[in-house]
Design a protein around this motif. Structure first.
Motif, mmCIF file in Angstrom:
data_model
loop_
_atom_site.group_PDB
_atom_site.id
_atom_site.type_symbol
_atom_site.label_atom_id
_atom_site.label_comp_id
_atom_site.label_asym_id
_atom_site.label_seq_id
_atom_site.Cartn_x
_atom_site.Cartn_y
_atom_site.Cartn_z
ATOM 1 N N LEU A 169 -8.071 -4.097 -28.088
ATOM 2 C CA LEU A 169 -7.156 -3.159 -27.429
ATOM 3 C C LEU A 169 -6.330 -3.866 -26.361
ATOM 4 O O LEU A 169 -5.130 -3.612 -26.223
ATOM 5 N N ILE A 170 -6.960 -4.742 -25.603
ATOM 6 C CA ILE A 170 -6.224 -5.489 -24.571
ATOM 7 C C ILE A 170 -5.150 -6.364 -25.205
ATOM 8 O O ILE A 170 -4.017 -6.445 -24.721
ATOM 9 N N GLN A 171 -5.479 -7.016 -26.318
ATOM 10 C CA GLN A 171 -4.506 -7.858 -27.012
ATOM 11 C C GLN A 171 -3.342 -7.035 -27.529
ATOM 12 O O GLN A 171 -2.179 -7.460 -27.477
ATOM 13 N N GLN A 172 -3.646 -5.822 -28.011
ATOM 14 C CA GLN A 172 -2.570 -4.943 -28.482
ATOM 15 C C GLN A 172 -1.650 -4.546 -27.336
ATOM 16 O O GLN A 172 -0.424 -4.506 -27.504
ATOM 17 N N LEU A 173 -2.222 -4.230 -26.187
ATOM 18 C CA LEU A 173 -1.391 -3.898 -25.023
ATOM 19 C C LEU A 173 -0.489 -5.066 -24.642
ATOM 20 O O LEU A 173 0.687 -4.885 -24.328
ATOM 21 N N LEU A 174 -1.055 -6.259 -24.674
ATOM 22 C CA LEU A 174 -0.257 -7.454 -24.379
ATOM 23 C C LEU A 174 0.874 -7.628 -25.385
ATOM 24 O O LEU A 174 2.014 -7.949 -25.023
ATOM 25 N N ASP A 175 0.564 -7.398 -26.655
ATOM 26 C CA ASP A 175 1.579 -7.549 -27.698
ATOM 27 C C ASP A 175 2.692 -6.532 -27.534
ATOM 28 O O ASP A 175 3.882 -6.844 -27.713
ATOM 29 N N VAL A 176 2.328 -5.283 -27.226
ATOM 30 C CA VAL A 176 3.353 -4.253 -27.009
ATOM 31 C C VAL A 176 4.257 -4.650 -25.852
ATOM 32 O O VAL A 176 5.486 -4.533 -25.925
ATOM 33 N N SER A 177 3.659 -5.130 -24.777
ATOM 34 C CA SER A 177 4.446 -5.578 -23.616
ATOM 35 C C SER A 177 5.392 -6.701 -24.002
ATOM 36 O O SER A 177 6.565 -6.717 -23.608
ATOM 37 N N LYS A 178 4.911 -7.656 -24.789
ATOM 38 C CA LYS A 178 5.752 -8.778 -25.213
ATOM 39 C C LYS A 178 6.878 -8.308 -26.139
ATOM 40 O O LYS A 178 8.008 -8.795 -26.055
ATOM 41 N N ILE A 179 6.553 -7.384 -27.044
ATOM 42 C CA ILE A 179 7.575 -6.853 -27.958
ATOM 43 C C ILE A 179 8.687 -6.170 -27.167
ATOM 44 O O ILE A 179 9.878 -6.385 -27.415
ATOM 45 N N GLU A 180 8.301 -5.320 -26.198
ATOM 46 C CA GLU A 180 9.290 -4.572 -25.418
ATOM 47 C C GLU A 180 10.183 -5.497 -24.598
ATOM 48 O O GLU A 180 11.337 -5.181 -24.347
#
Length: 395
Positions: free
Chosen positions: A230-241
């Protein structure tokens, strides 16, 4: 100065409008027709000089007070780079018509001010000034040109408001992404430590003859793995945005890559039967870790929403210079309206929120990864009949 009406000076049509507004204000103040004409003509003379030199001038009409006496006042403002001097014809004509014509600078702009005193019999009050301003604001346009000008001004104001809202939204979104990124980084270290100690404790517990402790530690380790994801997904969403999701692209044989990757990720679906059927292989340019992330997300969802021991089928085909990978499950399926939203950020069907864990990020991240590889991703599904997720990659 008590401002009553403004006119932007852009072209010759505004010269007519400036004359009409100045004359109309004199009429509403009950000045004599000759005084109205004198004032409006003087205003027109200065406005003509400004319009001849720039399209960004502005006329403001209103009242100013000196001691106990009021004056009808016009201020014509223009950019400091524009040169108008007292010897210009319009300036000279205005001085012949009115007793007061001043020129000065204010806030990097040049201003020419024209004044004519009002008779003492004319009573001026703040209420009267407001009524005059309201009359000019609400009255019908004098010409079709003014109607069009008002409409354009309203559109510009709305566009400016919308732009301001969008800018604020952008800033809020950037702050949110920055917070998510920082929070995720801060969480990642302690969770990694917890996971490492849980794995060590699990190894030690296996040597003990206490199944209860082994069960507890196994659950801690499983939840730490889930939290790490879940933490990695949050990081990925932040990077995508923020446009910072990096890719390490390389040329691979797709079937070899899929076989190796499926062998590594099938541990996430231990309670399901995975059937793999790969078609003709091709050389494909991709980021191995990111496409593994896509496969893990889709296979994980297939298992999550399907009964234990059910089959999950993965196959690949070649079509129109693209390799299409399809993953079919025997799960709960989706309603038609959910198919349109399934790849949106944080989307989760109301019917599954309380039954299945997740934040609705996996498919959003997967869709962005696939599209940034030049491919596409879509789903076919019916409620109660399972789902088939497809993604394509260019050959």
């Amino acid at each position: 100065m008590f401002e009553i009406v403004k006119v932007s000076l852009e072209n010759a049509m505004d010269l007519v409008l400036a004359h009409k507004k100045a004359s109309r204000l004199g009429e509403r103040l009950k000045l004599t027709p000759s005084t109205q004409t004198t004032f409006s003509t003087a205003v027109s003379e200065i406005c003509r000089e400004v319009i001849d030199r720039t399209d960004s001038g502005q006329l403001t009409l209103g009242l100013s007070k000196e001691d106990i006496r009021y004056s009808l006042t016009a201020r014509i403002k223009y950019d400091h780079s524009v040169t108008i001097i007292p010897s210009d014809p319009g300036f000279q004509n205005a001085r012949r018509l009115l007793p007061i014509v001043n020129q000065f600078q204010e806030n990097n702009c040049d201003i020419i001010e024209l004044k004519i005193g009002l008779p003492r019999s004319i009573i001026i009050s703040p209420e009267k000034v407001k009524r005059l301003a309201d009359l000019f604001d609400t009255e019908a346009p004098y010409t079709a040109y003014e109607a069009l000008k008002k409409k354009n001004m309203q559109l510009h104001e709305r566009a400016a408001e919308r732009e301001e809202v969008l800018e604020q939204f952008k800033q809020d979104n950037e702050q949110k992404n920055e917070f998510i990124s920082l929070a995720s980084h801060e969480l990642k270290t302690p969770v990694t430590i917890i996971k490492a100690y849980a794995q060590m404790a699990l190894q030690e517990a296996k040597t003990l003859s206490n199944p209860k402790i082994l069960n507890f530690i196994t659950r801690i380790e499983a939840q730490s793995v889930k939290l790490t994801s879940l933490i990695q997904q949050l990081l990925d969403v932040s990077k995508i945005e923020s446009g910072k999701l990096d890719y390490r692209m390389e040329q691979v044989d797709l079937n070899s890559y899929l076989s190796d990757t499926i062998g590594m990720v099938k541990h996430i679906i231990p309670e399901h039967q995975l059937e793999v059927s790969l078609g003709k292989s091709s050389q494909v340019r991709l980021d191995k870790l990111r496409i593994e992330q896509v496969l893990s997300n889709i296979l994980g969802n297939a298992a999550k929403y399907s009964p234990a021991d059910s089959k999950i089928k993965l196959n690949s085909t070649t079509e129109n210079s693209h390799i299409i990978v399809s993953i079919k499950d025997q799960g709960i399926g989706m309603a038609k309206e959910d198919l349109l939203k399934i790849f949106e950020k944080f989307h989760r069907n109301e019917g599954v929120v309380n039954k299945f864990s997740g934040l609705g990020m996996g498919l959003y991240i997967s869709s962005r990864i696939i599209r940034e590889h030049g491919g596409d991703i879509w789903v076919e599904s019916k409620e109660g009949e399972g789902s088939v997720f497809h993604f394509s990659l260019p050959v």
